[in-house]
Design an enzyme around this catalytic site. Sequence first.
Site, PDB file in Angstrom:
ATOM      1  N   ASP A 112       0.610  -0.900   0.042  1.00 36.27           N
ATOM      2  CA  ASP A 112       0.006   0.040   0.027  1.00 36.27           C
ATOM      3  C   ASP A 112       0.943   1.164   0.028  1.00 36.27           C
ATOM      4  O   ASP A 112       1.711   1.432   0.955  1.00 36.27           O
ATOM      5  CB  ASP A 112      -0.888  -0.007   1.316  1.00 36.27           C
ATOM      6  CG  ASP A 112      -1.930   1.169   1.269  1.00 36.27           C
ATOM      7  OD1 ASP A 112      -2.525   1.163   0.230  1.00 36.27           O
ATOM      8  OD2 ASP A 112      -1.906   1.865   2.276  1.00 36.27           O
ATOM      9  N   THR A 126      -3.087   6.272  -4.318  1.00 34.40           N
ATOM     10  CA  THR A 126      -2.113   7.045  -3.733  1.00 34.40           C
ATOM     11  C   THR A 126      -0.845   6.956  -4.468  1.00 34.40           C
ATOM     12  O   THR A 126      -0.201   7.780  -4.462  1.00 34.40           O
ATOM     13  CB  THR A 126      -2.064   6.479  -2.196  1.00 34.40           C
ATOM     14  OG1 THR A 126      -1.892   5.083  -2.382  1.00 34.40           O
ATOM     15  CG2 THR A 126      -3.561   6.491  -1.564  1.00 34.40           C
ATOM     16  N   THR A 127      -0.415   5.727  -4.911  1.00 34.54           N
ATOM     17  CA  THR A 127       0.715   5.384  -5.560  1.00 34.54           C
ATOM     18  C   THR A 127       0.842   6.241  -6.946  1.00 34.54           C
ATOM     19  O   THR A 127       1.811   6.764  -7.216  1.00 34.54           O
ATOM     20  CB  THR A 127       0.841   3.788  -5.600  1.00 34.54           C
ATOM     21  OG1 THR A 127       1.146   3.308  -4.649  1.00 34.54           O
ATOM     22  CG2 THR A 127       2.463   3.847  -6.529  1.00 34.54           C
ATOM     23  N   ASP A 145      -9.297  -0.014   2.435  1.00 31.34           N
ATOM     24  CA  ASP A 145      -9.562   0.453   0.857  1.00 31.34           C
ATOM     25  C   ASP A 145     -10.595   0.095   0.200  1.00 31.34           C
ATOM     26  O   ASP A 145     -11.271   0.796  -0.629  1.00 31.34           O
ATOM     27  CB  ASP A 145      -8.108  -0.138   0.255  1.00 31.34           C
ATOM     28  CG  ASP A 145      -6.757   0.586   0.830  1.00 31.34           C
ATOM     29  OD1 ASP A 145      -7.036   1.545   1.493  1.00 31.34           O
ATOM     30  OD2 ASP A 145      -5.773   0.004   0.741  1.00 31.34           O
TER      31      ASP A 145
END
Length: 528
Positions: A58, A91-92, A376
């Site tokens: 994550d 997010t990445t 998530d």
Amino acid sequence: MSKQPILENTDRVSGREALQKNTAAALALAGAVRSTLGPLGLDKLLIDDEGRTLVTNDGVTVLESAKVEHPVAKMIIDASSTQDRVVRDGTTSTVLLCAEMLRNAWHLVSQGVHPSTIARGYALAQDHAVNALDDLVVEADIIKAVNTSISGKLNQGMQVHLSELALKAANMIFNDEKKADPTRIKVIQQIGGKATDSKLISGLAIAKSCIHPQMVTNRGPGNILLIDGGIERKKPSFDAKIKISSTGMLEAFREVEIASVMKQIDSIKDLDVDLVICRDGVDDEARQALKDAGILAYRRVEKSDLDLLALATGASLIYDVNRAVKADRGTFIATSEDISGGVNHWILEGEDGGATFIAKGSTPDIADEVERCFADAVGVACQLLEDSSLIPGAGATQVALARGLRRYAESIPGREQLAIEAWADALEVIPRTLAENAGMDPTDSLLELTASQSKDGINIGLDLIARKSTDVVSAGILDPVSVIRQSISGANEATISVLRIDDVLWAQQDPQVPDEVQERLDASNQFA
């Protein structure tokens, strides 16, 4: 005229050098999470100061766990954290996009394009891309998008299992106002068994037993009272000493205390409630009195659980039972007790919904990862219940936007055209990274994907398992529009903020002695 410098004891980096170093910091940060992107991304092993380990892929967890000192890197981490807080996914991608936009901006600055011009071009590109997202929306089952959001985490069977539980949980808390708040879902970890044994309970489950063994635990519907305190004998609020001058004084004190407790019980009876929940304790006399009155009660419930119960039942937290009114009560549908994992759980179903997820794993690390994946998935599921718009995943959307932006750039006469093309190139970092993490050639994969989209339509993306371009909508690889929109906006705003930085001023710090060394020095000086 004095030769004393204005900025004394300050290191200064300005102009192109500042942008170059800020870009290098962004690229280094992106490099830390780049390999985690996609269903075939790899995991990171994180070790803290105390030697505790954490295995996860994550992106935001990796970044928030790292000790980062560079201010620009912190700005990008903040953008990623916002992405996680708002839409729970992407997010990445946000970090990778921001770093790639800065890299392309640096190339333009090296060619003589002013950062302000690049910022204007980037803003134009963002507006055009966000508007173009509506043209990419497709009709599909939202469960597929939930499954895509946790691809690459745990195994395929667990991904499907968690996706189904997440969507079911989101529907449990979806209210009449078309809102679903994932914070209303309680999570309980149980170590032991398989991760696939994780389950969802309708209602709020709390590891508690009722305060009296003869109370009826299965009942409903009814009224509930939440007490942010206890039903106990009141203790003096100040230190005091009581001198006993006769044998009956102590008994008289006890009778007054018991009378005070029974007065609270009478107040509860007058409210006509069926269930009482206390944050603190309940005296023995009160336990028996509540049982005789047919009122079910639980004590020592955490404040966070009281807040969830208040949301689920519509009750108000009260501090003084004697001042409570009927309007403070809430309503519940059913209450019961059940044993799960060898632990007795009290389960309450409220009028406004509620759910409890039991995260299981053979080790604490696995249980933690199951909990993170569920968080998530349920965050994405809640977003999709509010806005079910879906677009192609697996890099298809980014390539389609890039192709459209390059055509749009041709209509811009100034140097902003270069910035728009650079912004379009940055979007392609997503399919390139997906291919790279799958062991495919990123350049060849991107060229094939672009050619396939030109021929067969914008739904063509990368099938990383089959290692070729395919119709990802038919394959069920989908992303919520809200995730891509937030990722694009967050990355672009962070990039423009960095582009506008012309000076970086670092205050010089004197060498400092570590605290433990200073303590030893002070101790030795005392006895010198």
